[in-house]
Scaffold this motif. Structure first.
Motif, mmCIF file in Angstrom:
data_model
loop_
_atom_site.group_PDB
_atom_site.id
_atom_site.type_symbol
_atom_site.label_atom_id
_atom_site.label_comp_id
_atom_site.label_asym_id
_atom_site.label_seq_id
_atom_site.Cartn_x
_atom_site.Cartn_y
_atom_site.Cartn_z
ATOM 1 N N TYR A 253 67.852 41.128 -11.780
ATOM 2 C CA TYR A 253 68.879 41.414 -10.801
ATOM 3 C C TYR A 253 69.128 40.188 -9.934
ATOM 4 C CZ TYR A 253 68.477 46.326 -11.996
ATOM 5 O OH TYR A 253 68.491 47.512 -12.667
ATOM 6 N N ARG A 254 70.330 40.098 -9.392
ATOM 7 C CA ARG A 254 70.646 39.009 -8.473
ATOM 8 C C ARG A 254 69.893 39.238 -7.168
ATOM 9 N NH1 ARG A 254 76.769 37.331 -8.789
ATOM 10 N NH2 ARG A 254 75.765 35.350 -8.558
ATOM 11 N N PRO A 255 69.627 38.188 -6.427
ATOM 12 C CA PRO A 255 68.866 38.338 -5.178
ATOM 13 C C PRO A 255 69.559 39.292 -4.210
ATOM 14 C CG PRO A 255 69.046 36.038 -5.768
ATOM 15 C CD PRO A 255 69.915 36.786 -6.726
ATOM 16 N N GLY A 256 68.808 40.280 -3.756
ATOM 17 C CA GLY A 256 69.328 41.220 -2.769
ATOM 18 C C GLY A 256 69.867 42.514 -3.341
ATOM 19 N N SER A 257 70.310 42.525 -4.593
ATOM 20 C CA SER A 257 70.920 43.740 -5.132
ATOM 21 C C SER A 257 69.877 44.827 -5.364
ATOM 22 C CB SER A 257 71.675 43.436 -6.422
ATOM 23 O OG SER A 257 70.797 42.983 -7.421
ATOM 24 N N LYS A 258 68.678 44.435 -5.791
ATOM 25 C CA LYS A 258 67.631 45.427 -6.005
ATOM 26 C C LYS A 258 67.148 45.997 -4.671
ATOM 27 C CE LYS A 258 63.585 46.294 -8.779
ATOM 28 N NZ LYS A 258 62.585 45.754 -9.674
ATOM 29 N N ALA A 259 67.078 45.157 -3.650
ATOM 30 C CA ALA A 259 66.674 45.626 -2.326
ATOM 31 C C ALA A 259 67.676 46.633 -1.785
ATOM 32 C CB ALA A 259 66.531 44.448 -1.372
#
Length: 156
Positions: free
Chosen positions: A57-63
């Motif tokens: 996942y791109r940074p931040g999207s999973k969070a």
């Protein structure tokens, strides 16, 4: 400003400086000749596959996905058995280690009430800390935000 036009499939093959009107004519000739256009890049998605084939996942999207998941849910966040062990340890320390015969017992409803109240307090602390972070015009929650909220509330 004069430019040099590169040749495209025999049309407008002159390497002399050309004007803007000549560029439009040359482009029209190229479109008429059905010149190949570069393939359009696919739209950016929130995930991709790395060399091992694992989905990344791109940074931040999973969070953000996890935040939405926990905001939708109504269950408790802390597992029940570790929370029970902590409560029993704290009650043991409060009664004193000198009296090992005195041992407090808790009903399951009492433990559940303690857990709900403690999780609500922690969530409220984080919400207020996020407000202090926004007020400081930052995107990262820092320890000093939590310390400021605790100091304002009066529970150091």
């Amino acid at each position: 400003m004069a430019r040099l036009k590169k040749s495209n499939a025999g049309t407008c093959a002159s390497n002399l400086p050309i004007t803007r009107s000549q560029t439009v004519v040359c482009r029209a000739a190229i479109v008429g000749a059905k010149a190949k256009t570069p393939a359009q890049a696919p739209p950016k998605s929130s995930s991709f596959r790395d060399s091992t084939g694992k989905k990344r996942y791109r940074p931040g999207s999973k969070a953000l996905k996890e935040i939405r998941h926990y905001q939708r849910g109504t269950g408790l966040l802390i597992p029940r058995s570790p929370f029970t062990r902590v409560i029993k340890q704290i009650s043991q320390e409060l009664t004193g280690n000198s009296a090992p015969l005195i041992r407090l017992r808790f009903t399951s409803e009492a433990l559940e009430c303690l857990q709900v109240a403690s999780e609500a307090m922690v969530i409220q602390l984080f919400e207020d800390s996020v407000w202090t972070m926004v007020n400081a015009k930052r995107l990262t929650l820092m320890v000093q935000d939590i310390q400021l909220v605790r100091r304002i509330r009066g529970n150091l």
